[in-house]
Design a protein around this motif. Structure first.
Motif, PDB file in Angstrom:
ATOM      1  N   GLN A  75       1.010  -1.146  -0.024  1.00 17.83           N
ATOM      2  CA  GLN A  75      -0.179  -0.150   0.067  1.00 17.83           C
ATOM      3  C   GLN A  75       0.963   1.272  -0.080  1.00 17.83           C
ATOM      4  O   GLN A  75       0.477   2.455  -0.525  1.00 17.83           O
ATOM      5  N   VAL A  76       2.019   1.069   0.518  1.00 16.39           N
ATOM      6  CA  VAL A  76       2.861   2.435   0.776  1.00 16.39           C
ATOM      7  C   VAL A  76       4.019   2.533  -0.373  1.00 16.39           C
ATOM      8  O   VAL A  76       4.449   3.539  -0.611  1.00 16.39           O
ATOM      9  N   ASN A 109       7.991   5.733   2.922  1.00 14.31           N
ATOM     10  CA  ASN A 109       8.335   5.324   4.176  1.00 14.31           C
ATOM     11  C   ASN A 109       7.366   6.257   4.991  1.00 14.31           C
ATOM     12  O   ASN A 109       7.969   7.173   5.370  1.00 14.31           O
ATOM     13  N   PRO A 110       6.116   5.928   5.541  1.00 11.71           N
ATOM     14  CA  PRO A 110       5.282   6.692   5.903  1.00 11.71           C
ATOM     15  C   PRO A 110       5.681   7.322   7.456  1.00 11.71           C
ATOM     16  O   PRO A 110       6.537   6.601   8.012  1.00 11.71           O
ATOM     17  N   PRO A 111       5.102   8.210   7.695  1.00 15.98           N
ATOM     18  CA  PRO A 111       5.514   8.888   9.214  1.00 15.98           C
ATOM     19  C   PRO A 111       5.667   7.962  10.234  1.00 15.98           C
ATOM     20  O   PRO A 111       4.704   7.018  10.522  1.00 15.98           O
ATOM     21  N   HIS A 112       6.725   7.812  11.026  1.00 16.47           N
ATOM     22  CA  HIS A 112       6.778   6.873  12.062  1.00 16.47           C
ATOM     23  C   HIS A 112       8.176   7.558  12.858  1.00 16.47           C
ATOM     24  O   HIS A 112       8.532   8.370  12.789  1.00 16.47           O
ATOM     25  N   ILE A 184       7.642   2.611  15.244  1.00 15.38           N
ATOM     26  CA  ILE A 184       6.141   2.860  15.609  1.00 15.38           C
ATOM     27  C   ILE A 184       5.527   3.678  14.272  1.00 15.38           C
ATOM     28  O   ILE A 184       5.764   5.043  14.157  1.00 15.38           O
ATOM     29  N   THR A 185       4.797   3.133  13.379  1.00 13.73           N
ATOM     30  CA  THR A 185       4.324   3.692  12.310  1.00 13.73           C
ATOM     31  C   THR A 185       2.900   4.542  12.721  1.00 13.73           C
ATOM     32  O   THR A 185       2.204   3.789  13.239  1.00 13.73           O
ATOM     33  N   ILE A 186       2.915   5.684  12.718  1.00 12.42           N
ATOM     34  CA  ILE A 186       1.956   6.451  13.309  1.00 12.42           C
ATOM     35  C   ILE A 186       0.536   5.694  13.155  1.00 12.42           C
ATOM     36  O   ILE A 186      -0.414   5.638  13.767  1.00 12.42           O
TER      37      ILE A 186
END
Length: 221
Positions: A75-76, A109-112, A184-186
């Protein structure tokens, strides 16, 4: 007497603040401490048990395959290949790890956050838009577009991200100052927790309609 006690309290507080300010993975007390599974009757605290140093071998400090691209069909549109103490047992007590990150075009690489490590990232291929957000109350975004060979640092514990703004695949490699930095992926942590957070909490916190919260929880659960 009171002055003496006051002085000791002051010294103790300074020592406590100093120790917290410099907190990181503990330093090694011997040359090697190759991780092994803990005995059944042992208490696991925070780390790994050590192999007898006399039995240490090269394979304890080796892992192949970081040259191979990760699968970004998700998905990302990114994949993180992690090399930490679970992958290289010899990293135990050494306070470092490394990751390879692959991005498809417009993948991210999503906010984490990494609760136990600062990260230093180097772009090997492509163009990345990266950034981190400072803590309350400023919540200031520090961001930059990086090209091949550029380096960027994400301070410990702060929310950060990378986004491939190019038309081709991108690759980065990053070092972290912990043998097990954690991640920790927000969005996943907030909307995909198990069991789910009460939607009323998230509706108020994010100022969203409850139907939107329900939808997001269904996507991340």
């Amino acid at each position: 007497m009171k002055k003496g006690v006051s002085f000791l309290v002051t010294v103790a507080l300074i020592a406590l603040v100093s120790s917290l300010a410099s907190a990181s993975d503990p330093g090694p007390l011997q040359d090697t401490c190759v991780a092994i599974d803990e005995p059944n009757d042992a208490v696991f605290v925070n780390g790994k048990f050590c192999k007898d140093p006399k039995l240490t071998m090269a394979e304890d400090f080796f892992s192949p395959g970081l040259d191979k691209p990760g699968n970004t069909s998700n998905q990302v549109g990114s994949n993180v290949t992690t090399v930490n103490v679970d992958k290289i047992k010899g990293l135990n007590t050494l306070g470092i790890s490394i990751v390879r990150i692959d991005y498809e075009p417009y993948g991210e690489n999503p906010p984490h956050t990494h609760p136990r490590a600062t990260e230093i990232l180097t772009v090997l291929e492509g163009t990345l838009y990266v950034g981190f957000v400072t803590s309350n109350p400023e919540n200031r975004l520090i961001s930059k577009v990086l090209n091949k060979g550029d380096v960027f640092v994400f301070p410990i514990g702060l929310i950060h991200f990378q986004f491939n703004v190019g038309h081709t695949n991108a690759v980065a490699i990053a070092g972290l100052n912990s043998q097990n930095p954690g991640v920790i992926t927000i969005a996943k942590a907030v909307f995909g927790s198990n069991p789910p957070i009460n939607p009323d909490v998230l509706t108020r916190a994010f100022q969203l309609d409850k139907n939107v919260v329900d939808y997001l929880q269904s996507r991340f659960s």
